[in-house]
Design an enzyme around this catalytic site. Sequence first.
Site, PDB file in Angstrom:
ATOM      1  N   HIS A   1       1.451   0.050 -13.423  1.00  0.00           N
ATOM      2  CA  HIS A   1       2.031  -1.489 -13.765  1.00  0.00           C
ATOM      3  C   HIS A   1       3.632  -0.858 -13.705  1.00  0.00           C
ATOM      4  CE1 HIS A   1       2.377  -5.491 -15.011  1.00  0.00           C
ATOM      5  NE2 HIS A   1       3.423  -5.251 -15.966  1.00  0.00           N
TER       6      HIS A   1
ATOM      7  N   ASN B   1      -4.955   1.880 -13.713  1.00  0.00           N
ATOM      8  CA  ASN B   1      -3.928   1.100 -13.100  1.00  0.00           C
ATOM      9  C   ASN B   1      -2.612   1.763 -13.109  1.00  0.00           C
ATOM     10  OD1 ASN B   1      -3.021  -1.580 -11.696  1.00  0.00           O
ATOM     11  ND2 ASN B   1      -2.629  -2.299 -13.951  1.00  0.00           N
TER      12      ASN B   1
ATOM     13  N   GLY C   1       0.707  -1.316  -0.001  1.00  0.00           N
ATOM     14  CA  GLY C   1      -0.072   0.089   0.137  1.00  0.00           C
ATOM     15  C   GLY C   1       0.679   1.289  -0.049  1.00  0.00           C
ATOM     16  N   SER C   2       2.057   1.263  -0.476  1.00  0.00           N
ATOM     17  CA  SER C   2       2.954   2.407  -0.440  1.00  0.00           C
ATOM     18  C   SER C   2       2.290   3.619  -1.599  1.00  0.00           C
ATOM     19  CB  SER C   2       4.366   2.224  -0.812  1.00  0.00           C
ATOM     20  OG  SER C   2       4.376   1.798  -2.198  1.00  0.00           O
ATOM     21  N   ASN C   3       1.766   2.969  -2.698  1.00  0.00           N
ATOM     22  CA  ASN C   3       1.134   3.932  -3.383  1.00  0.00           C
ATOM     23  C   ASN C   3      -0.017   4.386  -2.627  1.00  0.00           C
ATOM     24  OD1 ASN C   3       2.482   3.891  -6.267  1.00  0.00           O
ATOM     25  ND2 ASN C   3       2.680   1.893  -5.872  1.00  0.00           N
TER      26      ASN C   3
HETATM   27  C1  GAR Z   1       3.474  -1.493  -7.268  1.00  0.00           C
HETATM   28  O1  GAR Z   1       5.011  -1.286  -7.734  1.00  0.00           O
HETATM   29  C2  GAR Z   1       2.543  -1.572  -8.711  1.00  0.00           C
HETATM   30  O2  GAR Z   1       2.946  -0.920  -9.824  1.00  0.00           O
HETATM   31  C3  GAR Z   1       2.481  -2.991  -8.861  1.00  0.00           C
HETATM   32  O3  GAR Z   1       2.528  -3.716  -7.335  1.00  0.00           O
HETATM   33  C4  GAR Z   1       3.168  -2.683  -6.537  1.00  0.00           C
HETATM   34  C5  GAR Z   1       2.394  -2.485  -5.449  1.00  0.00           C
HETATM   35  O4  GAR Z   1       3.046  -1.523  -4.524  1.00  0.00           O
HETATM   36  N1  GAR Z   1       1.494  -3.495  -9.294  1.00  0.00           N
HETATM   37  C6  GAR Z   1       1.489  -4.581 -10.279  1.00  0.00           C
HETATM   38  O5  GAR Z   1       2.425  -5.244 -10.313  1.00  0.00           O
HETATM   39  C7  GAR Z   1       0.115  -4.897 -10.872  1.00  0.00           C
HETATM   40  N2  GAR Z   1       0.196  -5.898 -12.140  1.00  0.00           N
HETATM   41  P1  GAR Z   1       2.553  -0.979  -3.190  1.00  0.00           P
HETATM   42  O6  GAR Z   1       1.424  -2.143  -2.569  1.00  0.00           O
HETATM   43  O7  GAR Z   1       3.537  -0.596  -2.261  1.00  0.00           O
HETATM   44  O8  GAR Z   1       1.710   0.205  -3.596  1.00  0.00           O
END
Ligand code: GAR
Length: 201
Positions: A117, A115, A24-26
Site C-alpha cells: 500500500h 499486499n 504492473g511495475s511492481n
Molecule cells: C502501487 O503504488 C501500489 O502500492 C498501489 O498501486 C500501485 C500499483 O502500481 N496499491 C494500492 O494503492 C492498493 N490500495 P503498479 O501497477 O505499477 O505496480
Amino acid sequence: MQVFDNYSNFATMKRIAIFASGSGSNAENIIRHFASRPQSGSVEVIVCNRPGAAVIDRASRLNVPVEMITADDMNTPRRMIEMLDRYGINMIVLAGFLMMIPPYLTKKYEGRMLNIHPSLLPAYGGKGMYGRRIHEAVIAAGETRSGITIHTVSEICDGGEIIFQAPLDIAPNDTPSTLEARIHDLERLHFPRIIEQYPLP
Ligand code: GAR
C-alpha cells in the site's frame, strides 16, 4: 524452469501468484527478482481483472502466464481455487490489485498473502484509497511524510498485520506525480526482498 536443490528447498520454495490490475511495475520487479533467484521462488502466474491493463503486456514479455478473471470468477471459490491449485500456488502477492479479496480466499491463504500500500498505514488506507488518489490526498493535506506499507491480507480492507514500512520525506515542491514516482522507487527497492524473506507459515 524450476530448480530444486533439495527437499528442504522444495518445502520452502515460494510459488507466487501476483494479482494486479494496472501498470504492473511492481509485478515486473517481482518477476525479475525471482527469475534471478530461482532457488527461493518463482512467479507462476499473474492474475488480472482489467482487460487492457499494462501488466498483461509486461507479463507476456517476461513469459509469465496471465489469467484474466471477472468479479464472478472471484466470487466462485471452486473456479479460483482450481486455477490457483493448477499453478501450485502457495503465496499470493497483491500489487496494485483493485478488487476486494473474498473471505474464502483470505482464509485459505492466511499468512500467505501480502499486499503493498503506497502510504504509511493506517493513514490514507481503506476503501477507495488506491494509487494516485492517495498521493493527491497526502499532498492536499500538506503532509511532510508518506511511505509504503507491506501487510498481510485479512478480510478488512488495508487491515492485516503490518510487516514492513518505509517512510519518505515529502519535499515542498512535490506534486502527486513526483510523490508517486518516488513511492514507486521505494516499492521497487523493498517489495521483492520482503516477499523473498517473508516466512510462509
Ligand atoms: C502501487 O503504488 C501500489 O502500492 C498501489 O498501486 C500501485 C500499483 O502500481 N496499491 C494500492 O494503492 C492498493 N490500495 P503498479 O501497477 O505499477 O505496480
